[in-house]
Design an enzyme around this catalytic site. Structure first.
Site, short mmCIF file in Angstrom:
data_model
loop_
_atom_site.label_atom_id
_atom_site.label_comp_id
_atom_site.label_asym_id
_atom_site.label_seq_id
_atom_site.Cartn_x
_atom_site.Cartn_y
_atom_site.Cartn_z
N TYR A 144 4.94 -0.40 -5.82
CA TYR A 144 3.85 -0.08 -6.74
C TYR A 144 2.55 -0.18 -5.98
O TYR A 144 2.35 -1.10 -5.19
CB TYR A 144 3.85 -1.07 -7.92
CG TYR A 144 2.68 -0.90 -8.87
CD1 TYR A 144 2.60 0.22 -9.70
CD2 TYR A 144 1.67 -1.86 -8.95
CE1 TYR A 144 1.54 0.39 -10.59
CE2 TYR A 144 0.60 -1.71 -9.84
CZ TYR A 144 0.55 -0.58 -10.65
OH TYR A 144 -0.50 -0.44 -11.53
N ASP A 239 0.30 -2.00 1.98
CA ASP A 239 -0.29 -2.47 0.73
C ASP A 239 0.12 -3.93 0.58
O ASP A 239 1.22 -4.25 0.15
CB ASP A 239 0.20 -1.61 -0.44
CG ASP A 239 -0.43 -2.04 -1.76
OD1 ASP A 239 -1.15 -3.06 -1.78
OD2 ASP A 239 -0.22 -1.35 -2.77
N LYS A 267 -5.41 -9.29 -5.64
CA LYS A 267 -4.79 -10.47 -6.26
C LYS A 267 -5.29 -11.80 -5.68
O LYS A 267 -6.40 -12.20 -5.96
CB LYS A 267 -3.26 -10.33 -6.22
CG LYS A 267 -2.80 -9.13 -7.04
CD LYS A 267 -1.35 -9.15 -7.45
CE LYS A 267 -1.07 -8.09 -8.49
NZ LYS A 267 -0.55 -6.83 -8.01
#
Ligand SMILES: *Cc1c(COP(=O)(O)O)cnc(C)c1O
Length: 428
Positions: A144, A239, A267
């Site tokens: 994702y 990522d 995050k």
């Protein structure tokens, strides 16, 4: 029956927001039932609006490695607030943060701060396209990368089949520039490179895919991608929005020794505040405005409060180096659950990497791509989730999401949770 205010709040919320939430998985669709409305948090605990306490393993989906309301972070945020919370101007705070990253992470030669992982990925892709003059991006099924159009794309049914949108509202034309490959399959990506050699601007991968269960990749597979990118002059984007600063300060790139051309963080980087970044080779990052022709901007980018939280978090990670201890706790916890399952004849394993874990309903941990995920995963996880929620334990509310352990989760607390876990498992 005891009071459940979340039911009433959820009804009201559904009248004003789609699904009553502001990010889909929060609605508990993956596990059923009514989402808990959270009022406050502290250390390893969440408290809902009825003051029920939960040991939290979702931890805001990754940002809270030191648990909720880490006192040092809280102090830094308060100090930042007392100076001002948005300037829309150059300021020294983000400079300190970027210098710290630059000094510690050699492949982050230059850094641009943004506010979300989605934004970071979208911008890194734009840079890759500008740098190579190519359009296609190769991504992996089971990773994702946020919700920008070009990343909401799924594979066609065969190698030659065009990709298609994975969300309504994504134009098929956009989807066609995204190639999608399975994880853990060197031959497949070799074939894609042979077919599209001069068209692939970049390969983007979560070097530790942690958004569709935890699909740990072989280092040789990641190395193969690195080699193919180099050979065909495509860029490699790691990522590391989940894995960055989490599996080690330098993320998976540091752990595997494989260096990307561009990297994205989010995050944990903001310690629970909206802060993310894309970074990479100097000559690539200097393509970004105002130096270069790639436009990217943000009104609240490098928000000084978020930067203060991020800076405190990263400094604390460097100072305390909590990684070995967190891995020890996570391993002990996961091993205990697996042992109990084995004794009771329950098909269950706990896939783990550093302080990330994922409960999967199959006997062994050899799960490297979507096709290895057991078929009853969703239903069985939902039962386990609710068995635990009733006992005051809050896992991530989906069988396809990972959970986390923070430094606030002491051995004693984890032992208590293990008991509850065993009880919940026995009910399955
Ligand atoms: C969470 C995540 C994103 C998106 O970040 P947001 O801040 O939610 O936009 C992108 N990539 C990975 C690997 C993620 O885990």
């Amino acid at each position: 029956m005891h009071k459940d205010s979340s039911i009433e709040l959820f009804e009201r919320a559904q009248k004003v927001s789609p699904g009553g939430v502001h990010s889909p998985v929060r609605a508990f669709r993956g596990v059923g039932g009514v989402p808990r409305f959270i009022k406050r948090s502290e250390g390893p605990f969440l408290y809902d609006v009825d003051d029920n306490r939960y040991v939290d393993f979702c931890l805001s989906w990754g940002p809270l490695l030191f648990g909720h309301r880490d006192p040092e972070t809280e102090e830094a945020v308060r100090a930042a607030l007392s100076r001002g919370w948005s300037y829309g101007a150059a300021e020294p705070y983000s400079l300190e943060l970027c210098e710290l990253i630059q000094q510690s992470i050699p492949w982050a030669e230059k850094i641009r701060l943004v506010s979300s992982g989605t934004e970071a990925v979208m911008s890194a892709i734009r840079v890759a396209r500008a740098a190579t003059g190519r359009h296609k991006i190769l991504k992996f099924d089971g990773c994702y990368h946020g919700h920008s159009d070009s990343m909401l794309v799924r594979a066609g049914s065969g190698l030659a089949e065009a990709s298609s949108p994975d969300s309504a509202g994504v134009p098929p034309a956009t989807a066609q520039d995204t190639l999608v490959a399975p994880l853990d399959d060197e031959l497949y990506i070799e074939k894609l490179f042979l077919t599209y050699a001069s068209q692939i601007a970049a390969v983007i991968i979560e070097p530790l895919p942690a958004n569709y269960g935890l699909l740990i990749q072989r280092t040789e597979f990641l190395q193969k991608i690195r080699d193919l990118c180099t050979k065909y002059h495509s860029l490699l984007i790691f990522d590391e929005v989940i894995s960055g600063f989490r599996v080690g300060f330098g993320g998976m790139a540091e752990k595997t020794g494989i260096q990307p051309d561009l990297v994205t963080y989010g995050k944990l980087m903001g310690g629970g505040f909206p802060l993310a970044a894309y970074a990479g080779k100097k000559e690539l990052m200097d393509l970004v405005a105002p130096v270069g022709p790639v436009y990217q901007a943000g009104t609240l980018s490098a928000n000084p409060v978020a930067v203060a939280a991020g800076l405190t978090t990263l400094k604390k990670l460097l100072r305390d180096n909590p990684y070995t201890e967190l891995t020890r706790r996570t391993t002990k916890f996961a091993d205990y659950l697996e042992k109990h399952a084995q004794e009771k004849g329950i098909e269950l394993c706990v896939v783990r990497e550093a302080s990330i874990f994922w409960v999967a309903f199959r006997r062994d941990r050899a799960i490297h791509s979507i096709k290895d995920i057991p078929s009853g995963q969703k239903e069985r996880y939902a039962k386990l989730f609710h068995g635990l929620l009733r006992r005051g334990v809050y896992l991530s509310p989906s069988g396809f999401e990972v959970s986390f352990i923070s430094t606030a989760h002491s051995d004693t607390l984890l032992d208590e949770v293990c008991q509850k876990f065993c009880e919940a498992l026995d009910e399955l």
